[in-house]
Each structure stands twice: as C-alpha cells, then as structure tokens.
Design an enzyme around this catalytic site. Sequence first.
Site, PDB file in Angstrom:
ATOM      1  CG  ASN A  65      -2.168  -0.774   1.184  1.00 62.60           C
ATOM      2  OD1 ASN A  65      -2.599  -0.981  -0.132  1.00 62.60           O
ATOM      3  ND2 ASN A  65      -2.690  -0.802   2.101  1.00 62.60           N
ATOM      4  CE  LYS A 110     -12.865   2.396   5.733  1.00 61.97           C
ATOM      5  NZ  LYS A 110     -12.128   2.889   5.323  1.00 61.97           N
TER       6      LYS A 110
HETATM    7  N1  CTP Z   1      -6.803  -1.747   9.356  1.00 64.09           N
HETATM    8  C1  CTP Z   1      -6.486  -2.999  10.021  1.00 64.09           C
HETATM    9  N2  CTP Z   1      -6.189  -4.352   9.092  1.00 64.09           N
HETATM   10  C2  CTP Z   1      -6.658  -4.463   7.986  1.00 64.09           C
HETATM   11  C3  CTP Z   1      -6.824  -3.229   7.301  1.00 64.09           C
HETATM   12  C4  CTP Z   1      -7.045  -1.947   8.022  1.00 64.09           C
HETATM   13  O1  CTP Z   1      -6.381  -2.844  11.225  1.00 64.09           O
HETATM   14  N3  CTP Z   1      -6.534  -5.437   7.324  1.00 64.09           N
HETATM   15  C5  CTP Z   1      -6.874  -0.576   9.863  1.00 64.09           C
HETATM   16  C6  CTP Z   1      -6.090   0.487   9.399  1.00 64.09           C
HETATM   17  O2  CTP Z   1      -4.647   0.651   9.944  1.00 64.09           O
HETATM   18  C7  CTP Z   1      -6.977   1.701   9.698  1.00 64.09           C
HETATM   19  C8  CTP Z   1      -8.313   1.123   9.794  1.00 64.09           C
HETATM   20  O3  CTP Z   1      -8.128  -0.183   9.971  1.00 64.09           O
HETATM   21  O4  CTP Z   1      -6.525   2.099  11.026  1.00 64.09           O
HETATM   22  C9  CTP Z   1      -9.039   1.454   8.412  1.00 64.09           C
HETATM   23  O5  CTP Z   1      -8.305   1.244   7.445  1.00 64.09           O
HETATM   24  P1  CTP Z   1      -9.175   1.412   5.962  1.00 64.09           P
HETATM   25  O6  CTP Z   1      -8.094   0.761   4.722  1.00 64.09           O
HETATM   26  O7  CTP Z   1      -9.448   2.731   5.722  1.00 64.09           O
HETATM   27  O8  CTP Z   1     -10.251   0.467   5.995  1.00 64.09           O
HETATM   28  P2  CTP Z   1     -10.733  -1.158   5.914  1.00 64.09           P
HETATM   29  O9  CTP Z   1     -11.332  -1.595   6.992  1.00 64.09           O
HETATM   30  O10 CTP Z   1      -9.679  -1.630   5.049  1.00 64.09           O
HETATM   31  O11 CTP Z   1     -11.743  -0.574   4.772  1.00 64.09           O
HETATM   32  P3  CTP Z   1     -11.690  -0.331   3.095  1.00 64.09           P
HETATM   33  O12 CTP Z   1     -10.504  -0.736   2.693  1.00 64.09           O
HETATM   34  O13 CTP Z   1     -12.726  -0.890   2.504  1.00 64.09           O
HETATM   35  O14 CTP Z   1     -11.790   1.218   3.296  1.00 64.09           O
END
Ligand code: CTP
Length: 407
Positions: free
Chosen positions: A212, A344
């Site tokens: 990422n 979220k």
């Molecule tokens: N996060 C996590 N573990 C994952 C993905 C995300 O702990 N596998 C955490 C990130 O570090 C952040 C929060 O969840 O603090 C939100 O991450 P984000 O990528 O915005 O959300 P997702 O839950 O992954 O949803 P989406 O990708 O659909 O936006």
Amino acid sequence: MEDKARGRADAARHVVLGVTGGIAAYKSPLIVRAIKDLGIEVRVVMTEAARQFVTPLALEVVSENPVLWDNFQSPLSHINMAKGALALIIAPATLNTISKFSSGIADNLLTTLFMAFRGPVIIAPAMNWRMYDNPIFKDRLAYLKDKGVVEIPPEMGQLACGEQGVGRMASAERIVHTLRRVIGANDMKGLRVVVVSGPTREYIDPVRFITNRSSGKMGLALARVACLRGGVVTLISGPTSLPSLSDISDAEVIRVETSGDMRRAVLEKSREADIVVMAAAVCDFKPERFIEDKISRTERFTLDLIKTTDILAEVSSHRNASKTPYIAGFAAETGDRKDRAREKLKRKGINMIVFNDVTAEGAGFDSDTNIMTVITPEQELSIPKMSKEDGADRIFDIILSHIKGPR
Ligand code: CTP
C-alpha cells in the site's frame, strides 16, 4: 559584553548549554543550532578545557550570544544565567565535570552554575569506554541520576582513541528530543502507547510483493509526540525510509513486513497497552499462496488474492471488561467520505477514527502536513492543515480528555 550577557539571560525561553573538554565538543555548535531550531535561545558556558576543542567564537556566532568560561568575565553570571533557564544541558559532559557535579565541587563557571541551578539538568557523557565503565564513575553518575539529573547515555561506536565501545556522545537529534521531553508537559507519563505505522508487504514470490502507499510519517509523528509527552512507546512499523525513532528516543521499535507479522506484534503489544493508535496502511489483500521460487515472465499471470485479517477489529474484540486499551484507527479516504470513516468506527468497535482525505492539498501520503477530522461516537472535531507532529499532539489531547473521563 556584561550587560548584553545579563540582559539576554533574562529572556523567557532559553537554555544553558555547558560544553566540557572532550573531543565531542567539536559537535557542540550543531547542538546549539538544533536547539535554536526549536525557537529556544541558547547561552553557552564552556570549561577551560573545552576551549582546546572548539572556539568560543564559533559558539558565539552560532548561538548569537556571548560565550562565558570564567567566573570573572561577567560578575554573578553563574546566578544570572541560571535564572529562568528552561534547562541546563551539558554536552559533551566529561568524567571530570560529572564527578565534580556529584561531589558539589564548584571550581569553575559551569560547576558553580550547576550548583546554583534549580531547573532540569541533562547530561550527555562522552569518554573512553573504560572510563564510562569505571565503577567509581558509575557510582558518581548513579548518584547524580538519583538526584534527578537526566542522562542521555553515550552510544556504541568508534571512539577518538580508535577503540570501539560505549562512549560516543549521543546525537544532536537525541539531545534535542530529550530536551523537548524534559521541558514538555509530561502529561502522558507512564501511559503505554502502541503506534502502528507504515505499509505492509504481501509477498507473491521471494522477489515480488504487493503493498500500500504509505510514507509512515503520520505514525512516526504520533509515536514521537507520545514519547515527548512522557509515554512509554512501542512503534510497530512496516517498511519505511524514515529515520528510526529508536535512534533519538527510548521508544521500542518493532519492524515488521507482512500483515501477518504486524498482526502478531500488535496483538502481543496491545495486551499491556493503555492506548493503541493504528495508523498503518495494512494491505487488505494478500496472495492466496506464496510461490517459493521466483516466477518466470509469461504472457499472462493471474494472481488470486484473499482478504487479510482486520487487525484493528481483532484488537478491539480482544478488549476486556475494563475496556482498555483506548483504540484509535485512521481512515484515509479519497474525497470527503466521512460517512465511510463513521461506518468503520462502528464496524471495528473502536473509540476513535481519524478521517483524512488523501487527495486534499496538504494531506497527501508523503506530505509533512495533514488535514484531519477526529470522529468518536460522541463528537467530530476538525484538525485544520498543520504539521503531522502538531496534528498528532491534537489527537493525543483528545484521547487524553477521553481517557481521563469515563468511556
Ligand atoms: N486496518 C487493519 N487491518 C486491516 C486493514 C485496515 O487494522 N487489514 C486498520 C487501518 O490501519 C486503519 C483502519 O483499519 O486504522 C481503517 O483502514 P482502511 O483501509 O481505511 O479500512 P478497511 O477496513 O480496510 O476498509 P476499506 O479498505 O474498505 O476502506
């Protein structure tokens, strides 16, 4: 010079830097510059021996203040300079000066000033490793530390004598970090803070991975601010090209690569934590299987990806009845999608989510600034464009206000 010396000493925000006679004294102008970069004035006091290694003129030019080394250059300077100083830093601090401090010997301007000074004292020893390891000296140093003097221990490395050992003066960055911590609010004293930062890498084969976009700057700023405010900090970080926080502070830094490694480290460290801030850009997907040998180039290659574990949601689900730790996550979105951030916050069952629009000017991935909205079940607070470090301070202000109240 006398009047100038006295007048400037009354300035509200100044520190006194004592420079003693070791080879590391040649680095003292860099320390002066680094402190001045904080907007703090520096008054330099040298010992006679230090003048053999760095000239008063160099320190006078860089500090823009008169430099003193003799009790009789400016009468009562040991009192006037000590008055109102935020801190007294001695860097480098030789064995001789440290031993004099611990015995109450006041035979030059610096040692006299030390005895007259009532604020925080920071010493950065620099000497041959045998001297640093000397049991008599160790006792003297322990005595001073017991009296509240803050030591910035010397580092391992090549010494002036050509030997390797623990004796090199700490870096200017570490000295400045310690100064900021010592004169700071200390309002996170003793709080165990876990900050998770940077990207993860999900390997396809030994040489290829998906990842990422993330510079790790926001996470580093959060961890650094928590340290500066007295927190006991663990930074769990995916691969970044940023300088290591462990080089300038006492923070524990755990380097991880994959989301699996990150998950393990976060679960373990969050067990004892008071606050967990998840600012990492965790890969949402990983290859279904890892291919042991490097994949050859072909016309077409299809990759099957599977979901990674949601670390934040898992940590949140492990919280016990007393509801510790306080958990904050980040929602980096494209566009004004606070609705996604709110969703979220709920879905992950956490205390706070920090929304930011990565497409906004001044809030991007590699940017040194950020524009954020802190969302909790009860409130939404906007943090306008500011440095990531100042933004981190605001986030912890809000977390502390919640921790102190019921949650
Ligand atoms: N996060 C996590 N573990 C994952 C993905 C995300 O702990 N596998 C955490 C990130 O570090 C952040 C929060 O969840 O603090 C939100 O991450 P984000 O990528 O915005 O959300 P997702 O839950 O992954 O949803 P989406 O990708 O659909 O936006």
